[in-house]
Design a protein around this motif. Structure first.
Motif, short mmCIF file in Angstrom:
data_model
loop_
_atom_site.label_atom_id
_atom_site.label_comp_id
_atom_site.label_asym_id
_atom_site.label_seq_id
_atom_site.Cartn_x
_atom_site.Cartn_y
_atom_site.Cartn_z
N MET A 150 0.86 -1.19 0.00
CA MET A 150 0.00 0.00 0.00
C MET A 150 0.90 1.24 0.00
SD MET A 150 -2.85 -1.44 2.70
CE MET A 150 -3.98 -0.05 2.56
N TYR A 151 1.71 1.35 -1.05
CA TYR A 151 2.73 2.39 -1.11
C TYR A 151 2.14 3.79 -1.06
CZ TYR A 151 5.93 -1.37 -2.46
OH TYR A 151 6.68 -2.53 -2.47
N TYR A 152 1.05 4.00 -1.77
CA TYR A 152 0.45 5.34 -1.79
C TYR A 152 -0.06 5.72 -0.41
CZ TYR A 152 -2.70 9.20 -2.80
OH TYR A 152 -3.32 10.42 -2.79
N GLU A 153 -0.73 4.79 0.24
CA GLU A 153 -1.25 5.05 1.59
C GLU A 153 -0.11 5.32 2.57
OE1 GLU A 153 -4.32 2.87 -0.71
OE2 GLU A 153 -2.17 2.59 -0.38
N ILE A 154 0.99 4.57 2.41
CA ILE A 154 2.17 4.79 3.26
C ILE A 154 2.74 6.18 3.05
CG2 ILE A 154 4.56 4.07 3.65
CD1 ILE A 154 3.61 1.17 2.98
N SER A 155 2.86 6.59 1.79
CA SER A 155 3.43 7.92 1.49
C SER A 155 2.53 9.04 2.00
CB SER A 155 3.67 8.07 -0.01
OG SER A 155 2.45 8.09 -0.74
N MET A 156 1.22 8.81 2.01
CA MET A 156 0.30 9.82 2.53
C MET A 156 0.35 9.88 4.06
SD MET A 156 -1.19 11.45 0.05
CE MET A 156 -2.73 12.13 0.66
N GLU A 157 0.70 8.77 4.68
CA GLU A 157 0.81 8.73 6.14
C GLU A 157 2.12 9.33 6.63
OE1 GLU A 157 0.53 5.49 9.85
OE2 GLU A 157 0.46 4.78 7.77
N LEU A 158 3.13 9.34 5.77
CA LEU A 158 4.49 9.73 6.15
C LEU A 158 4.58 11.05 6.94
CD1 LEU A 158 7.73 9.46 4.11
CD2 LEU A 158 6.96 11.74 4.77
N PRO A 159 3.88 12.13 6.54
CA PRO A 159 4.09 13.40 7.26
C PRO A 159 3.30 13.54 8.56
CG PRO A 159 2.60 13.74 5.43
CD PRO A 159 3.04 12.30 5.35
N ASN A 160 2.62 12.49 8.99
CA ASN A 160 1.71 12.62 10.14
C ASN A 160 2.39 12.65 11.49
OD1 ASN A 160 -0.32 12.58 8.24
ND2 ASN A 160 -1.06 10.54 8.74
N TYR A 161 3.69 12.32 11.55
CA TYR A 161 4.33 12.14 12.86
C TYR A 161 5.44 13.14 13.14
CZ TYR A 161 1.72 7.89 12.09
OH TYR A 161 0.70 7.01 11.80
N ASN A 162 5.55 14.17 12.28
CA ASN A 162 6.52 15.26 12.49
C ASN A 162 7.97 14.78 12.59
OD1 ASN A 162 4.49 17.32 12.56
ND2 ASN A 162 3.99 16.69 14.64
#
Length: 469
Positions: A150-162
């Protein structure tokens, strides 16, 4: 009685005081050589030391570290782990099934990982890789998804944790597989990230810069670094990204940095021994950057070098003999040789077998009897078969195919690498992962914590303990 109470009080005070002043590991580097077992490291050492008729071994930097131990790495579903299951265990302390990123085997629980915990405790965090930063291993240090694919979902999650600094390759599908989704990079920018994807922007990054995604401007269309063996001019290396990462996130509170040598695994999946060696060297060069930092702050820094699993079931020696000096005659990755063959076929479809043999000799040394690489009838037959399929049988060879893609038709490059490995005494048991425990090499604050054989779920627990989290 009063005297006893005073003694107890003083004892408690001293204990509390010691606990508050005891120095922790302030700066922690976790280096993960994806697919790098003990044989991959030792083969690299043989390659670097190899001379005809001379047996000698000098250690890579990682093997000179004072703590040398091993780590089990089975997943919740198999004794042979995948990268995401292993990295999930190494980042969260929990086992999961093969294929899952940062979640429980039933996919119902999202595990808090070491990056999240370090950020909450006030540390800065860096996550680096020589492959795409939404790939299995780096993703497991920030993301939580049902599947590594789920590469796209992973890349969209990437900036969520600062997380302070991402460095390496790009995203697999920044606009989704069909190219019709919101852009992952734009999503990161909206959440405060700066994208540095040119040499100029990379060089401008400095200490104190926040929320950086640094992307190698020289990379394959699919997003990963070029092979170290191919020495692409001006290409940034994993060592460059490590050095820059240290510069950017260095601070008085401390940091946690995970650095993955991702293409070691890719070379092993393809049984490309010499490209693997060069990737291990590039990985070791990145470790050198951390070691330079360690030498300045030895009482505050911890460096851990390990792997997620071994790939290829690599062994050395045929009939009690190895000839690692022969490996030095390969000067190109199999992938780049595939590209060379494709370009040649497009420009000269009727190119002769002898012309191809000349190129094989130039790039792999095969056929050069003066250096011990003459070809026998069986080896010539293997090359001729590959030539016929690739040039006469109209079999297409995709140089940029996914590294896990398996085909029955072996290209000229794969065949040449197979013959060279055999002559050098390098044996591959498979093109997939093995279940062998993997090496752990450690230096620095709290190094003794890693001196005994342990499981990969213990790794983040040990690191967090030493960081005082």
């Amino acid at each position: 009685m009063i005297k006893n109470m005073m003694i107890i009080s003083m004892t408690l005070f001293c204990a509390i005081g010691y606990g508050q002043t005891k120095q922790n590991a302030k700066y922690v580097f976790l280096f993960i050589g994806d697919g790098m077992g003990a044989s991959q490291v030792y083969t690299t050492e043989m390659y670097l030391n190899a001379k005809p008729n001379e047996i000698k071994s000098e250690k890579l930097l990682m093997n000179s570290f004072p703590v040398n131990s091993n780590m089990t790495n089975y997943s919740a579903s198999s004794y042979v782990t995948t990268s995401c299951a292993a990295a999930t265990a190494m980042s969260t302390g929990f086992k999961t099934n093969n294929g899952i990123i940062g979640k429980s085997p039933d996919k119902k629980i999202a595990y808090e990982n070491i990056s999240q915990k370090a950020k909450k405790a006030g540390f800065k965090v860096g996550i680096l890789s020589s492959v795409m930063i939404d790939h299995a291993t780096p993703a497991s240090f920030y993301a939580h998804q049902d599947s590594r694919n789920m590469y796209y979902e992973i890349s969209m999650e990437l900036p969520n944790y600062n997380i302070d600094y991402f460095g390496g390759g790009g995203f697999h599908h920044p606009k989704g597989k069909k190219g019709d989704q919101p852009d992952s990079f734009e999503n990161a920018i909206k959440k405060g990230y700066t994208i540095a994807d040119s040499h100029e922007e990379f060089n401008k990054l400095k200490n104190g810069d926040e929320k950086i995604i640094a992307i190698n401007p020289e990379k394959y269309p699919t997003g990963e670094f070029y092979w170290a063996i191919d020495k692409k001019e001006d290409a940034l290396s994993l060592a460059d990204f490590t050095k820059k990462g240290i510069e950017v996130i260095d601070n008085d509170k401390g940091f946690f940095m995970m650095v993955e040598g991702g293409k070691i695994d890719w070379a092993c999946h393809g049984n490309d021994g010499v490209s693997m060696v060069h990737e291990v060297i590039a990985f070791n060069d990145a470790i050198k950057e951390a070691f330079e930092f360690y030498k300045e702050r030895p009482d505050e820094t911890l460096i851990i070098v390990t792997a997620d699993h071994e790939t290829g079931a690599l062994t050395t020696g045929i009939n009690y003999a190895t000839h690692p000096e022969l490996l030095k005659y390969q000067i190109i990755s199999v992938q780049e040789f595939k590209r060379k063959m494709t370009e040649l076929k497009n420009t000269d479809p009727k190119v002769s077998f002898n012309t191809i043999l000349d190129l094989v000799q130039a790039d792999f040394g095969l056929g050069n009897k003066d250096v011990g690489l003459s070809l026998d009838d069986k080896e010539l037959a293997l090359l001729k078969s590959a030539y016929n399929k690739q040039f006469k049988g109209h079999k297409k060879v995709n140089a940029d195919a996914d590294y896990l893609t398996k085909t029955k038709t072996k290209s000229m490059g794969e065949t040449a690498a197979y013959i060279l490995n055999e002559k050098a005494g390098i044996n591959w048991g498979s093109g997939n992962h093995s279940g062998t425990p993997i090496p752990v090499r450690v230096i620095g604050k709290g190094q003794e914590e890693f001196s005994e054989y342990f499981d990969n779920t213990d790794l983040p627990k040990k690191i967090l303990k030493l960081m005082g989290i």
